[in-house]
Write a protein that holds these residues in place. Structure first.
Motif, PDB file in Angstrom:
ATOM      1  N   PHE A   1      85.924   7.174 -19.832  1.00 10.73           N
ATOM      2  CA  PHE A   1      85.808   8.007 -18.642  1.00 10.73           C
ATOM      3  C   PHE A   1      87.003   7.817 -17.710  1.00 10.73           C
ATOM      4  CE2 PHE A   1      80.886   8.573 -18.606  1.00 10.73           C
ATOM      5  CZ  PHE A   1      81.018   9.437 -19.683  1.00 10.73           C
ATOM      6  N   PHE A   2      87.423   6.552 -17.514  1.00  7.49           N
ATOM      7  CA  PHE A   2      88.516   6.263 -16.585  1.00  7.49           C
ATOM      8  C   PHE A   2      89.490   5.264 -17.223  1.00  7.49           C
ATOM      9  CE2 PHE A   2      84.998   7.556 -13.839  1.00  7.49           C
ATOM     10  CZ  PHE A   2      85.621   8.536 -13.084  1.00  7.49           C
ATOM     11  N   PRO A   3      90.389   5.750 -18.103  1.00  7.49           N
ATOM     12  CA  PRO A   3      91.367   4.849 -18.722  1.00  7.49           C
ATOM     13  C   PRO A   3      92.383   4.351 -17.699  1.00  7.49           C
ATOM     14  CG  PRO A   3      91.825   7.132 -19.311  1.00  7.49           C
ATOM     15  CD  PRO A   3      90.515   7.136 -18.586  1.00  7.49           C
ATOM     16  N   TRP A   4      93.086   3.270 -18.044  1.00  9.12           N
ATOM     17  CA  TRP A   4      94.027   2.641 -17.111  1.00  9.12           C
ATOM     18  C   TRP A   4      95.147   3.577 -16.685  1.00  9.12           C
ATOM     19  CZ3 TRP A   4      99.126   2.474 -18.423  1.00  9.12           C
ATOM     20  CH2 TRP A   4      99.429   2.670 -19.771  1.00  9.12           C
ATOM     21  N   TRP A   5      95.603   4.439 -17.609  1.00  9.59           N
ATOM     22  CA  TRP A   5      96.737   5.308 -17.267  1.00  9.59           C
ATOM     23  C   TRP A   5      96.363   6.355 -16.221  1.00  9.59           C
ATOM     24  CZ3 TRP A   5      95.598  10.314 -18.541  1.00  9.59           C
ATOM     25  CH2 TRP A   5      94.693  10.528 -19.583  1.00  9.59           C
ATOM     26  N   VAL A   6      95.083   6.694 -16.127  1.00 15.38           N
ATOM     27  CA  VAL A   6      94.644   7.602 -15.064  1.00 15.38           C
ATOM     28  C   VAL A   6      94.802   6.919 -13.706  1.00 15.38           C
ATOM     29  CG1 VAL A   6      92.649   8.750 -14.042  1.00 15.38           C
ATOM     30  CG2 VAL A   6      93.081   8.953 -16.487  1.00 15.38           C
TER      31      VAL A   6
ATOM     32  N   VAL B   1      90.551   2.674  -9.040  1.00 12.38           N
ATOM     33  CA  VAL B   1      91.556   1.629  -8.830  1.00 12.38           C
ATOM     34  C   VAL B   1      91.716   0.722 -10.047  1.00 12.38           C
ATOM     35  CG1 VAL B   1      92.201  -0.357  -7.414  1.00 12.38           C
ATOM     36  CG2 VAL B   1      91.151   1.657  -6.352  1.00 12.38           C
ATOM     37  N   LEU B   2      90.580   0.284 -10.619  1.00 12.66           N
ATOM     38  CA  LEU B   2      90.632  -0.687 -11.714  1.00 12.66           C
ATOM     39  C   LEU B   2      90.340  -0.069 -13.074  1.00 12.66           C
ATOM     40  CD1 LEU B   2      88.776  -3.658  -9.983  1.00 12.66           C
ATOM     41  CD2 LEU B   2      91.229  -3.221 -10.106  1.00 12.66           C
ATOM     42  N   ALA B   3      90.094   1.247 -13.102  1.00 13.29           N
ATOM     43  CA  ALA B   3      89.815   1.944 -14.356  1.00 13.29           C
ATOM     44  C   ALA B   3      88.657   1.299 -15.105  1.00 13.29           C
ATOM     45  CB  ALA B   3      91.064   1.988 -15.235  1.00 13.29           C
ATOM     46  N   ASN B   4      87.649   0.858 -14.334  1.00 17.00           N
ATOM     47  CA  ASN B   4      86.505   0.188 -14.951  1.00 17.00           C
ATOM     48  C   ASN B   4      85.292   0.353 -14.043  1.00 17.00           C
ATOM     49  OD1 ASN B   4      84.632  -1.445 -16.179  1.00 17.00           O
ATOM     50  ND2 ASN B   4      85.949  -3.249 -16.285  1.00 17.00           N
ATOM     51  N   GLN B   5      84.338   1.182 -14.465  1.00 15.53           N
ATOM     52  CA  GLN B   5      83.170   1.441 -13.632  1.00 15.53           C
ATOM     53  C   GLN B   5      82.329   0.186 -13.383  1.00 15.53           C
ATOM     54  OE1 GLN B   5      81.518   4.731 -16.056  1.00 15.53           O
ATOM     55  NE2 GLN B   5      81.539   5.949 -14.172  1.00 15.53           N
TER      56      GLN B   5
ATOM     57  N   TYR C   1     101.303  12.183 -17.642  1.00 15.89           N
ATOM     58  CA  TYR C   1      99.854  12.336 -17.515  1.00 15.89           C
ATOM     59  C   TYR C   1      99.331  13.397 -18.486  1.00 15.89           C
ATOM     60  CZ  TYR C   1      95.351  13.514 -15.373  1.00 15.89           C
ATOM     61  OH  TYR C   1      94.026  13.770 -15.157  1.00 15.89           O
ATOM     62  N   ILE C   2      99.982  14.562 -18.537  1.00 14.89           N
ATOM     63  CA  ILE C   2      99.532  15.650 -19.407  1.00 14.89           C
ATOM     64  C   ILE C   2      99.602  15.238 -20.870  1.00 14.89           C
ATOM     65  CG2 ILE C   2     100.051  17.983 -20.200  1.00 14.89           C
ATOM     66  CD1 ILE C   2      98.707  17.867 -17.474  1.00 14.89           C
ATOM     67  N   VAL C   3     100.694  14.562 -21.261  1.00 14.71           N
ATOM     68  CA  VAL C   3     100.823  14.102 -22.652  1.00 14.71           C
ATOM     69  C   VAL C   3      99.667  13.179 -23.016  1.00 14.71           C
ATOM     70  CG1 VAL C   3     102.191  12.659 -24.206  1.00 14.71           C
ATOM     71  CG2 VAL C   3     103.319  14.385 -22.793  1.00 14.71           C
ATOM     72  N   LEU C   4      99.347  12.242 -22.122  1.00 11.15           N
ATOM     73  CA  LEU C   4      98.257  11.306 -22.393  1.00 11.15           C
ATOM     74  C   LEU C   4      96.898  12.003 -22.366  1.00 11.15           C
ATOM     75  CD1 LEU C   4      99.512   8.216 -20.347  1.00 11.15           C
ATOM     76  CD2 LEU C   4      99.397   8.452 -22.826  1.00 11.15           C
ATOM     77  N   VAL C   5      96.753  13.008 -21.505  1.00 12.21           N
ATOM     78  CA  VAL C   5      95.500  13.769 -21.443  1.00 12.21           C
ATOM     79  C   VAL C   5      95.183  14.383 -22.804  1.00 12.21           C
ATOM     80  CG1 VAL C   5      94.539  15.950 -20.604  1.00 12.21           C
ATOM     81  CG2 VAL C   5      95.365  14.254 -18.978  1.00 12.21           C
ATOM     82  N   PHE C   6      96.191  14.977 -23.429  1.00 12.80           N
ATOM     83  CA  PHE C   6      95.946  15.632 -24.723  1.00 12.80           C
ATOM     84  C   PHE C   6      95.995  14.643 -25.891  1.00 12.80           C
ATOM     85  CE2 PHE C   6      97.078  19.286 -22.114  1.00 12.80           C
ATOM     86  CZ  PHE C   6      96.107  20.206 -22.508  1.00 12.80           C
ATOM     87  N   ALA C   7      96.812  13.600 -25.759  1.00 17.13           N
ATOM     88  CA  ALA C   7      96.917  12.625 -26.847  1.00 17.13           C
ATOM     89  C   ALA C   7      95.636  11.812 -27.008  1.00 17.13           C
ATOM     90  CB  ALA C   7      98.100  11.694 -26.607  1.00 17.13           C
ATOM     91  N   THR C   8      94.934  11.569 -25.908  1.00 17.17           N
ATOM     92  CA  THR C   8      93.730  10.730 -25.950  1.00 17.17           C
ATOM     93  C   THR C   8      92.432  11.540 -26.009  1.00 17.17           C
ATOM     94  OG1 THR C   8      93.579  10.634 -23.529  1.00 17.17           O
ATOM     95  CG2 THR C   8      94.910   8.935 -24.623  1.00 17.17           C
ATOM     96  N   GLY C   9      92.534  12.849 -25.891  1.00 15.55           N
ATOM     97  CA  GLY C   9      91.333  13.670 -25.866  1.00 15.55           C
ATOM     98  C   GLY C   9      90.694  13.773 -24.501  1.00 15.55           C
ATOM     99  N   TYR C  10      91.353  13.214 -23.475  1.00 14.31           N
ATOM    100  CA  TYR C  10      90.800  13.240 -22.122  1.00 14.31           C
ATOM    101  C   TYR C  10      90.677  14.659 -21.576  1.00 14.31           C
ATOM    102  CZ  TYR C  10      89.841  11.209 -17.502  1.00 14.31           C
ATOM    103  OH  TYR C  10      89.248  10.828 -16.325  1.00 14.31           O
TER     104      TYR C  10
ATOM    105  N   HIS D   1      97.483   8.198 -10.999  1.00 13.92           N
ATOM    106  CA  HIS D   1      96.829   8.599  -9.749  1.00 13.92           C
ATOM    107  C   HIS D   1      97.560   7.997  -8.553  1.00 13.92           C
ATOM    108  CE1 HIS D   1      93.670   8.716  -6.620  1.00 13.92           C
ATOM    109  NE2 HIS D   1      93.210   9.768  -7.269  1.00 13.92           N
ATOM    110  N   PHE D   2      97.911   6.719  -8.650  1.00 12.65           N
ATOM    111  CA  PHE D   2      98.624   6.024  -7.577  1.00 12.65           C
ATOM    112  C   PHE D   2     100.034   6.607  -7.407  1.00 12.65           C
ATOM    113  CE2 PHE D   2     101.434   2.683  -6.023  1.00 12.65           C
ATOM    114  CZ  PHE D   2     100.737   2.194  -4.922  1.00 12.65           C
ATOM    115  N   LEU D   3     100.755   6.797  -8.523  1.00  8.87           N
ATOM    116  CA  LEU D   3     102.115   7.334  -8.447  1.00  8.87           C
ATOM    117  C   LEU D   3     102.105   8.760  -7.901  1.00  8.87           C
ATOM    118  CD1 LEU D   3     103.597   6.063 -11.845  1.00  8.87           C
ATOM    119  CD2 LEU D   3     104.113   5.215  -9.543  1.00  8.87           C
TER     120      LEU D   3
END
Length: 496
Positions: free
Chosen positions: A4-9, A234-238, A107-116, A13-15
């Motif tokens: 749901f919330f991988p680290w790269w998101v 923030v921590l990519a971990n619910q 971000y877009i590359v990772l969105v499609f590469a990971t199925g997000y 998000h911060f950048l």
């Protein structure tokens, strides 16, 4: 399905927040130079649809005024760097946009590469009525249910899709539609947005949309489970410690605030250093555009603007005023430097070299535009006449205008500007002697001004008194390539 919330998101998000804030503040600095928005490129005074200034000027004003009088000095608390620094504001804007786009691409590359993308892109039209139902639930002070198996409820998903895949590209496209080089090379592109002023207005509305989204986004985080939302964002971990995430998130926001304070202070305290450092990233891109794009603008007489703003007051020197009183009969234009055949030409001599007429759009660095017909001598014929030596890489145009007298504000020296020789060979690069079928008016640069239709207006030197071919512009003035570049920290290339 992906996390749901991988680290790269969390990282992007911060950048994204950091660079968007840079873009917004530097964009406001650019807007402050001409704090008026139009839907038409003629920019008639008093006909703007939105104005951020109490100053009022009219086309029939009895008191002379120039577009520089319309500029505002906005506080560094909102503008970067503030205090009438459009040159540095543009540097920050064009540097930030490169990194913002790069962040977005990653971000877009990772969105499609990971199925997000399954969480962001709607796959059925039912998302629209579902989103309306979600909004209704919010209005009843309740939290709507999430889409089964996904981290967002329908309204969130649709909003994120619009922001990421529609609004962000829209901002890039409207930004490109304000570049004089792009507009000159691809006139059809500007028409998509109803001209540069339409693009400028839409670009501003896009900024407002980002601001509204940010406010609502923060509010939604607050009304949801804050510790849990913070852990995800923030921590990519619910399941992480929510209080720890809030502390880290606040520390990150504080870091962004500190960086902006330092950036603003440094920009105002060390303006030349800022110009040079940012120029390393900004200038090469501008030079490539300026060198690659040739103007293909073709307007008609019906497109000529009924009012054409004046930028800067005419020279006040005794020699110039005497020439003007006599209709410039004794005017001579010396052309020398690294040439085989230096010459000194009268206006009659210049006309004898053959004329060229063109109806083009003027793009001022402040943001206003206007269309006019210009007649004069192609710079290519000047080059043929004087025969530049191989060492000659740049052309300097000197003006009668003593800026210490006509502009002041702590600045001094006679105006000058330089361009690379290749820019002078462009088909629409001319020494203008006429405007709209009449002799060039004094307020627009008589007896001679430069026209470079792929560049911003400050490169088109008015009231030209001499031309010199040189090897390196760093040996002239303060070494930045022009008076505006020297005194106001503009970029030397001005294609965007």
């Amino acid at each position: 399905m992906p996390e749901f919330f991988p680290w790269w998101v969390a990282v992007t998000h911060f950048l994204n927040l950091f660079f968007l804030l840079l873009l917004a503040r530097s964009g406001l600095e650019v807007l402050s130079a001409f704090p008026k928005l139009y839907w038409y490129d003629n920019c008639p005074p008093g006909r703007e649809w939105l104005r951020f200034s109490k100053k009022m000027y009219g086309a029939d004003s009895r008191k002379p005024w120039t577009s520089l009088d319309e500029e505002e000095a906005w506080t560094p608390l909102i503008a970067l760097p503030g205090k009438k620094n459009i040159g540095l504001g543009r540097h920050w804007h064009f540097m930030s946009v490169q990194f913002w786009i790069l962040t977005g691409l990653v971000y877009i590359v990772l969105v499609f590469a990971t199925g997000y993308w399954h969480y962001l892109i709607p796959t059925h039209w039912s998302i629209i009525p579902d989103s309306i139902n979600s909004l209704g639930t919010y209005l009843h002070f309740q939290i709507p249910s999430k889409i089964p198996g996904e981290p967002f409820e329908p309204a969130q998903k649709l909003t994120y899709f619009i922001i990421i895949f529609l609004l962000a590209p829209f901002q890039v496209l409207t930004g490109a539609a304000m570049s004089p080089s792009v507009l000159a090379r691809f006139p059809w592109y500007g028409k998509i947005f109803h001209g540069k002023q339409g693009a400028r207005s839409l670009h501003f509305l896009g900024l407002v949309a980002f601001a509204v989204f940010t406010v609502i986004h923060v509010f939604m985080v607050l009304i949801h489970d804050v510790p849990k939302e913070a852990a995800s964002i923030v921590l990519a971990n619910q399941d992480a410690n929510g209080i720890e995430a809030i502390i880290i998130g606040c520390a990150g926001l504080f870091l962004i605030l500190v960086l902006h304070v330092v950036i603003t202070w440094f920009s105002l305290r060390y303006r030349r250093r800022t110009q040079r450092m940012l120029g390393v990233m900004v200038n090469p891109f501008e030079r490539v555009i300026s060198k690659s794009f040739l103007s293909r603008e073709r307007f008609h007489s019906k497109d000529i603007s009924p009012y054409f703003r004046v930028n800067g007051y005419p020279p006040t020197g005794e020699h110039y005023e005497q020439l003007a009183e006599e209709g410039f009969q004794d005017y001579r234009l010396p052309i020398g430097g690294l040439v085989d055949h230096p010459v000194s030409l009268s206006l009659a001599d210049l006309r004898g070299l053959g004329g060229q007429s063109q109806i083009t759009k003027h793009n001022c660095i402040q943001g206003w535009t206007a269309v006019a017909q210009w007649g004069g001598v192609p710079l290519a014929r000047i080059i043929e006449l004087v025969g530049p030596q191989e060492r000659a890489k740049h052309i300097v145009f000197y003006a009668f205008d003593d800026k210490g007298l006509t502009e002041g504000e702590g600045r001094y020296g006679f105006f000058y500007g330089s361009i690379p020789v290749h820019l002078a060979t462009n088909p629409q690069s001319i020494l203008a002697l006429e405007m709209n079928g009449e002799p060039l008016p004094i307020e627009h640069g008589a007896p001679v001004r430069v026209r470079l239709e792929t560049q911003l207006g400050f490169k088109m030197v008015k009231w030209v008194c001499a031309i010199e071919f040189i090897e390196d512009y760093r040996d002239i003035g303060m070494g930045q390539g022009g008076w505006r570049e020297d005194q106001q920290y503009y970029a030397n290339a001005a294609g965007i």
